[in-house]
Motif scaffolding. Structure first.
Motif, PDB file in Angstrom:
ATOM      1  N   LEU A  80      19.559  -8.242  66.493  1.00  0.00           N
ATOM      2  CA  LEU A  80      19.867  -8.765  65.167  1.00  0.00           C
ATOM      3  C   LEU A  80      18.777  -9.776  64.824  1.00  0.00           C
ATOM      4  O   LEU A  80      18.878 -10.953  65.152  1.00  0.00           O
ATOM      5  CB  LEU A  80      21.254  -9.413  65.152  1.00  0.00           C
ATOM      6  CG  LEU A  80      21.787  -9.844  63.782  1.00  0.00           C
ATOM      7  CD1 LEU A  80      21.889  -8.651  62.839  1.00  0.00           C
ATOM      8  CD2 LEU A  80      23.144 -10.516  63.923  1.00  0.00           C
ATOM      9  N   SER A  82      17.684 -10.998  61.937  1.00  0.00           N
ATOM     10  CA  SER A  82      18.097 -12.022  60.980  1.00  0.00           C
ATOM     11  C   SER A  82      19.421 -11.590  60.366  1.00  0.00           C
ATOM     12  O   SER A  82      19.964 -10.537  60.716  1.00  0.00           O
ATOM     13  CB  SER A  82      17.040 -12.207  59.886  1.00  0.00           C
ATOM     14  OG  SER A  82      16.985 -11.053  59.049  1.00  0.00           O
ATOM     15  N   SER A  83      19.932 -12.386  59.445  1.00  0.00           N
ATOM     16  CA  SER A  83      21.202 -12.047  58.803  1.00  0.00           C
ATOM     17  C   SER A  83      21.062 -10.891  57.825  1.00  0.00           C
ATOM     18  O   SER A  83      22.059 -10.391  57.294  1.00  0.00           O
ATOM     19  CB  SER A  83      21.756 -13.267  58.058  1.00  0.00           C
ATOM     20  OG  SER A  83      20.856 -13.684  57.043  1.00  0.00           O
ATOM     21  N   THR A  84      19.819 -10.424  57.603  1.00  0.00           N
ATOM     22  CA  THR A  84      19.596  -9.311  56.678  1.00  0.00           C
ATOM     23  C   THR A  84      18.876  -8.135  57.338  1.00  0.00           C
ATOM     24  O   THR A  84      18.472  -7.196  56.656  1.00  0.00           O
ATOM     25  CB  THR A  84      18.776  -9.771  55.454  1.00  0.00           C
ATOM     26  OG1 THR A  84      17.525 -10.307  55.894  1.00  0.00           O
ATOM     27  CG2 THR A  84      19.530 -10.830  54.666  1.00  0.00           C
ATOM     28  N   THR A 145      24.782  -9.099  54.391  1.00  0.00           N
ATOM     29  CA  THR A 145      24.794 -10.081  55.463  1.00  0.00           C
ATOM     30  C   THR A 145      25.289  -9.433  56.753  1.00  0.00           C
ATOM     31  O   THR A 145      26.338  -8.785  56.768  1.00  0.00           O
ATOM     32  CB  THR A 145      25.708 -11.273  55.116  1.00  0.00           C
ATOM     33  OG1 THR A 145      25.301 -11.837  53.873  1.00  0.00           O
ATOM     34  CG2 THR A 145      25.629 -12.346  56.197  1.00  0.00           C
ATOM     35  N   LEU A 146      24.511  -9.610  57.808  1.00  0.00           N
ATOM     36  CA  LEU A 146      24.882  -9.125  59.136  1.00  0.00           C
ATOM     37  C   LEU A 146      25.184 -10.334  60.012  1.00  0.00           C
ATOM     38  O   LEU A 146      24.337 -11.210  60.178  1.00  0.00           O
ATOM     39  CB  LEU A 146      23.743  -8.304  59.746  1.00  0.00           C
ATOM     40  CG  LEU A 146      23.229  -7.123  58.911  1.00  0.00           C
ATOM     41  CD1 LEU A 146      21.996  -6.514  59.557  1.00  0.00           C
ATOM     42  CD2 LEU A 146      24.317  -6.074  58.741  1.00  0.00           C
ATOM     43  N   THR A 147      26.386 -10.382  60.562  1.00  0.00           N
ATOM     44  CA  THR A 147      26.803 -11.517  61.375  1.00  0.00           C
ATOM     45  C   THR A 147      27.190 -11.043  62.771  1.00  0.00           C
ATOM     46  O   THR A 147      27.969 -10.100  62.924  1.00  0.00           O
ATOM     47  CB  THR A 147      28.007 -12.239  60.735  1.00  0.00           C
ATOM     48  OG1 THR A 147      27.703 -12.560  59.380  1.00  0.00           O
ATOM     49  CG2 THR A 147      28.326 -13.513  61.495  1.00  0.00           C
ATOM     50  N   ASP A 148      26.652 -11.706  63.763  1.00  0.00           N
ATOM     51  CA  ASP A 148      26.932 -11.349  65.159  1.00  0.00           C
ATOM     52  C   ASP A 148      28.218 -12.034  65.625  1.00  0.00           C
ATOM     53  O   ASP A 148      28.329 -13.255  65.599  1.00  0.00           O
ATOM     54  CB  ASP A 148      25.756 -11.785  66.039  1.00  0.00           C
ATOM     55  CG  ASP A 148      25.865 -11.232  67.462  1.00  0.00           C
ATOM     56  OD1 ASP A 148      26.907 -10.624  67.777  1.00  0.00           O
ATOM     57  OD2 ASP A 148      24.918 -11.412  68.238  1.00  0.00           O
TER      58      ASP A 148
END
Length: 207
Positions: A80, A82-84, A145-148
């Protein structure tokens, strides 16, 4: 027929025609709104499904003979960035080797969602070739938005997922939360947000 009668007839005719045109416009707008809503829902559902299904495969490989796993460290199969942007790869042809054609990724850029079609970098979201996934003629992607939300253990104790394995015993159950907001290009009042939680099927383990 006198001039006054003719004028009255014209006025009545214009009123009837105006009413018919207004009814048509209202019906047309209502139909257009239904189409916008249905298509926006369908487009976002399709995009989310494609992204989710692909990310779930990250780290997949089939052992052939005595070949060992091509993934020796955290981030080898999924990163991941970044958040994008997320980069990942998996063994699509079941030969236990991750070739250049088996690297993929997803990113948000220029009001669109893009998928990676070539390139082996697992750290750069600008390297390689990317193809637009969202339809630029219909919808504008306002945000992704991608969040781990992964859960990791190091030597049987809960901890933040490490950047590398080192000599520790690491187990990671990986989950990514995806949030996408998009609007219709011709009518920005039509906006929708979808959310999806993706669990990568292959838990990472190394010691």
């Amino acid at each position: 027929m006198t001039l006054i009668e003719l004028m009255i007839g014209l006025v009545v005719g214009l009123i009837v025609i105006s009413g018919a045109i207004y009814t048509f416009l209202v019906s047309f707008k209502s139909s257009r709104d239904v189409v916008y809503s249905a298509r926006l829902n369908q487009e976002l559902a399709a995009i989310t499904s494609i992204i989710s299904d692909d990310i779930r495969r990250a780290g997949h490989w089939v052992q052939v003979g005595d070949l060992s796993s091509p993934y020796s460290d955290v981030g080898d199969d999924f990163n991941l960035v970044s958040s994008t942007c997320a980069l990942y790869n998996y063994d699509t042809d079941a030969d236990s080797i991750v070739s250049a054609a088996e690297y993929s990724g997803v990113r948000f850029s220029d009001s669109a969602i893009w998928v990676k079609t070539s390139g082996t970098s697992m750290t750069s979201c600008s390297a390689g070739a990317w193809e637009r996934l969202s339809d630029e003629n219909f919808m504008s992607v306002d945000a992704m938005t991608l969040t781990d939300s992964s859960l990791c253990t190091v030597n049987a104790s809960s901890a933040v997922c490490p950047a590398s394995v080192g000599t520790d015993e690491v187990a990671s159950v990986r989950e990514i939360n995806i949030t996408i907001t998009a609007s219709v290009v011709n009518d920005s009042d039509w906006t929708k947000t979808v959310q999806e939680t993706v669990k990568i099927r292959n838990n990472f383990y190394a010691d």
